[in-house]
Design a protein around this motif. Structure first.
Motif, PDB file in Angstrom:
ATOM      1  N   ARG A   1      36.256  38.767  37.349  1.00 31.52           N
ATOM      2  CA  ARG A   1      36.973  39.156  36.138  1.00 31.52           C
ATOM      3  C   ARG A   1      36.279  40.338  35.470  1.00 31.52           C
ATOM      4  NH1 ARG A   1      35.611  36.281  30.888  1.00 31.52           N
ATOM      5  NH2 ARG A   1      34.152  38.067  31.014  1.00 31.52           N
ATOM      6  N   ILE A   2      37.051  41.146  34.732  1.00 34.57           N
ATOM      7  CA  ILE A   2      36.520  42.319  34.055  1.00 34.57           C
ATOM      8  C   ILE A   2      37.403  42.664  32.856  1.00 34.57           C
ATOM      9  CG2 ILE A   2      37.838  44.042  35.357  1.00 34.57           C
ATOM     10  CD1 ILE A   2      35.255  45.721  35.539  1.00 34.57           C
ATOM     11  N   ARG A   3      36.832  43.372  31.865  1.00 36.67           N
ATOM     12  CA  ARG A   3      37.608  44.000  30.810  1.00 36.67           C
ATOM     13  C   ARG A   3      37.977  45.411  31.239  1.00 36.67           C
ATOM     14  NH1 ARG A   3      37.232  41.751  25.613  1.00 36.67           N
ATOM     15  NH2 ARG A   3      38.979  43.194  25.269  1.00 36.67           N
ATOM     16  N   TRP A   4      39.024  45.979  30.641  1.00 38.62           N
ATOM     17  CA  TRP A   4      39.406  47.350  30.956  1.00 38.62           C
ATOM     18  C   TRP A   4      38.300  48.339  30.607  1.00 38.62           C
ATOM     19  CZ3 TRP A   4      42.913  48.957  34.149  1.00 38.62           C
ATOM     20  CH2 TRP A   4      44.027  48.145  34.411  1.00 38.62           C
ATOM     21  N   SER A   5      37.445  47.989  29.670  1.00 38.40           N
ATOM     22  CA  SER A   5      36.310  48.830  29.317  1.00 38.40           C
ATOM     23  C   SER A   5      35.240  48.861  30.396  1.00 38.40           C
ATOM     24  CB  SER A   5      35.689  48.347  28.010  1.00 38.40           C
ATOM     25  OG  SER A   5      35.170  47.035  28.155  1.00 38.40           O
ATOM     26  N   GLY A   6      35.309  47.932  31.347  1.00 34.74           N
ATOM     27  CA  GLY A   6      34.316  47.842  32.398  1.00 34.74           C
ATOM     28  C   GLY A   6      33.196  46.867  32.107  1.00 34.74           C
ATOM     29  N   ILE A   7      33.202  46.238  30.933  1.00 27.44           N
ATOM     30  CA  ILE A   7      32.160  45.287  30.576  1.00 27.44           C
ATOM     31  C   ILE A   7      32.613  43.867  30.880  1.00 27.44           C
ATOM     32  CG2 ILE A   7      31.322  46.830  28.778  1.00 27.44           C
ATOM     33  CD1 ILE A   7      32.603  44.936  26.719  1.00 27.44           C
ATOM     34  N   SER A   8      31.694  42.924  30.675  1.00 30.50           N
ATOM     35  CA  SER A   8      31.985  41.493  30.799  1.00 30.50           C
ATOM     36  C   SER A   8      32.437  41.117  32.203  1.00 30.50           C
ATOM     37  CB  SER A   8      33.041  41.066  29.771  1.00 30.50           C
ATOM     38  OG  SER A   8      32.610  41.323  28.454  1.00 30.50           O
ATOM     39  N   THR A   9      31.730  41.624  33.201  1.00 30.78           N
ATOM     40  CA  THR A   9      32.065  41.280  34.579  1.00 30.78           C
ATOM     41  C   THR A   9      31.526  39.898  34.922  1.00 30.78           C
ATOM     42  OG1 THR A   9      30.095  42.436  35.388  1.00 30.78           O
ATOM     43  CG2 THR A   9      32.160  43.664  35.344  1.00 30.78           C
ATOM     44  N   VAL A  10      32.312  39.144  35.659  1.00 31.80           N
ATOM     45  CA  VAL A  10      31.955  37.797  36.093  1.00 31.80           C
ATOM     46  C   VAL A  10      32.350  37.650  37.558  1.00 31.80           C
ATOM     47  CG1 VAL A  10      32.266  35.320  35.722  1.00 31.80           C
ATOM     48  CG2 VAL A  10      32.352  36.890  33.777  1.00 31.80           C
ATOM     49  N   TYR A  11      31.506  36.948  38.327  1.00 34.08           N
ATOM     50  CA  TYR A  11      31.771  36.734  39.747  1.00 34.08           C
ATOM     51  C   TYR A  11      31.586  35.269  40.109  1.00 34.08           C
ATOM     52  CZ  TYR A  11      31.218  41.788  40.135  1.00 34.08           C
ATOM     53  OH  TYR A  11      31.346  43.149  39.981  1.00 34.08           O
ATOM     54  N   ALA A  12      32.406  34.793  41.026  1.00 35.37           N
ATOM     55  CA  ALA A  12      32.179  33.490  41.607  1.00 35.37           C
ATOM     56  C   ALA A  12      30.884  33.517  42.417  1.00 35.37           C
ATOM     57  CB  ALA A  12      33.343  33.092  42.503  1.00 35.37           C
ATOM     58  N   ASP A  13      30.192  32.378  42.465  1.00 34.25           N
ATOM     59  CA  ASP A  13      28.930  32.319  43.200  1.00 34.25           C
ATOM     60  C   ASP A  13      29.100  32.725  44.667  1.00 34.25           C
ATOM     61  OD1 ASP A  13      27.632  29.369  41.477  1.00 34.25           O
ATOM     62  OD2 ASP A  13      27.550  31.499  40.963  1.00 34.25           O
ATOM     63  N   SER A  14      30.238  32.419  45.241  1.00 33.02           N
ATOM     64  CA  SER A  14      30.472  32.679  46.651  1.00 33.02           C
ATOM     65  C   SER A  14      30.536  34.160  47.005  1.00 33.02           C
ATOM     66  CB  SER A  14      31.757  31.990  47.110  1.00 33.02           C
ATOM     67  OG  SER A  14      32.870  32.453  46.367  1.00 33.02           O
ATOM     68  N   VAL A  15      30.754  35.038  46.003  1.00 38.99           N
ATOM     69  CA  VAL A  15      30.894  36.465  46.276  1.00 38.99           C
ATOM     70  C   VAL A  15      29.848  37.317  45.585  1.00 38.99           C
ATOM     71  CG1 VAL A  15      33.375  36.145  46.587  1.00 38.99           C
ATOM     72  CG2 VAL A  15      32.500  36.974  44.393  1.00 38.99           C
ATOM     73  N   LYS A  16      28.962  36.726  44.789  1.00 41.20           N
ATOM     74  CA  LYS A  16      27.933  37.488  44.091  1.00 41.20           C
ATOM     75  C   LYS A  16      27.068  38.258  45.076  1.00 41.20           C
ATOM     76  CE  LYS A  16      27.437  34.612  39.955  1.00 41.20           C
ATOM     77  NZ  LYS A  16      26.558  33.664  39.236  1.00 41.20           N
ATOM     78  N   GLY A  17      26.819  39.521  44.755  1.00 44.00           N
ATOM     79  CA  GLY A  17      26.010  40.368  45.607  1.00 44.00           C
ATOM     80  C   GLY A  17      26.781  41.040  46.717  1.00 44.00           C
ATOM     81  N   ARG A  18      28.025  40.620  46.951  1.00 46.83           N
ATOM     82  CA  ARG A  18      28.846  41.201  48.007  1.00 46.83           C
ATOM     83  C   ARG A  18      30.075  41.936  47.469  1.00 46.83           C
ATOM     84  NH1 ARG A  18      31.351  38.128  51.535  1.00 46.83           N
ATOM     85  NH2 ARG A  18      31.541  36.300  50.161  1.00 46.83           N
ATOM     86  N   PHE A  19      30.681  41.406  46.406  1.00 47.78           N
ATOM     87  CA  PHE A  19      31.888  41.996  45.833  1.00 47.78           C
ATOM     88  C   PHE A  19      31.551  42.688  44.519  1.00 47.78           C
ATOM     89  CE2 PHE A  19      35.258  38.894  47.726  1.00 47.78           C
ATOM     90  CZ  PHE A  19      34.737  39.107  48.992  1.00 47.78           C
ATOM     91  N   THR A  20      32.283  43.760  44.201  1.00 50.04           N
ATOM     92  CA  THR A  20      32.123  44.475  42.943  1.00 50.04           C
ATOM     93  C   THR A  20      33.492  44.755  42.343  1.00 50.04           C
ATOM     94  OG1 THR A  20      30.091  45.553  43.722  1.00 50.04           O
ATOM     95  CG2 THR A  20      31.163  46.486  41.784  1.00 50.04           C
ATOM     96  N   ILE A  21      33.698  44.341  41.090  1.00 49.06           N
ATOM     97  CA  ILE A  21      34.938  44.617  40.388  1.00 49.06           C
ATOM     98  C   ILE A  21      34.729  45.827  39.477  1.00 49.06           C
ATOM     99  CG2 ILE A  21      34.445  43.047  38.456  1.00 49.06           C
ATOM    100  CD1 ILE A  21      37.433  42.313  38.465  1.00 49.06           C
TER     101      ILE A  21
END
Length: 123
Positions: free
Chosen positions: A50-70
């Protein structure tokens, strides 16, 4: 009021990369958090990021942390999901969503959804 269109899915070998795009339109779309979910047939829809349009407040599921970037590109009204080091278990239909004001990882917290784009990772 908000329309979302995903693109960029395809077939890739394990360890490879794909970038998904979500083009947003509608007069109120910038009022929402933007999220990515994925779903395998017969399984529950799963939160990815998840992300805000400003680019802040990014959140990732544990299963994709370190591999995916929003990320976001406000000039293009587009949200991206860069997926690296892909694994066969990442295979799913990926959906873009707008909402997320309450629980970011809950399907019920999002109001609008795209049609989905298929990602298949071969072993």
């Amino acid at each position: 009021q908000v329309q979302l269109v995903e693109s960029g899915g395809g077939l890739v070998q394990a360890g490879g990369s794909l970038r998904l795009s979500c083009a947003a339109s509608g007069r109120t779309f910038r009022n929402y958090f933007m999220g990515w979910f994925r779903q395998v047939p017969g399984k529950e829809r799963e939160f990815v990021s998840r992300i805000r349009w400003s680019g802040i407040s990014t959140v990732y599921a544990d299963s994709v942390k370190g591999r995916f970037t929003i990320s976001t590109d406000n000039a293009k009204n587009t949200v991206y999901l860069q997926m690296n080091s892909l694994k066969p278990e990442d295979t799913a239909v990926y959906y873009c969503a707008a909402g997320g004001y309450y629980n970011h990882n809950e399907v019920g917290s999002y109001d609008y959804w795209g049609q989905g784009t298929q990602v298949t990772v071969s072993s």
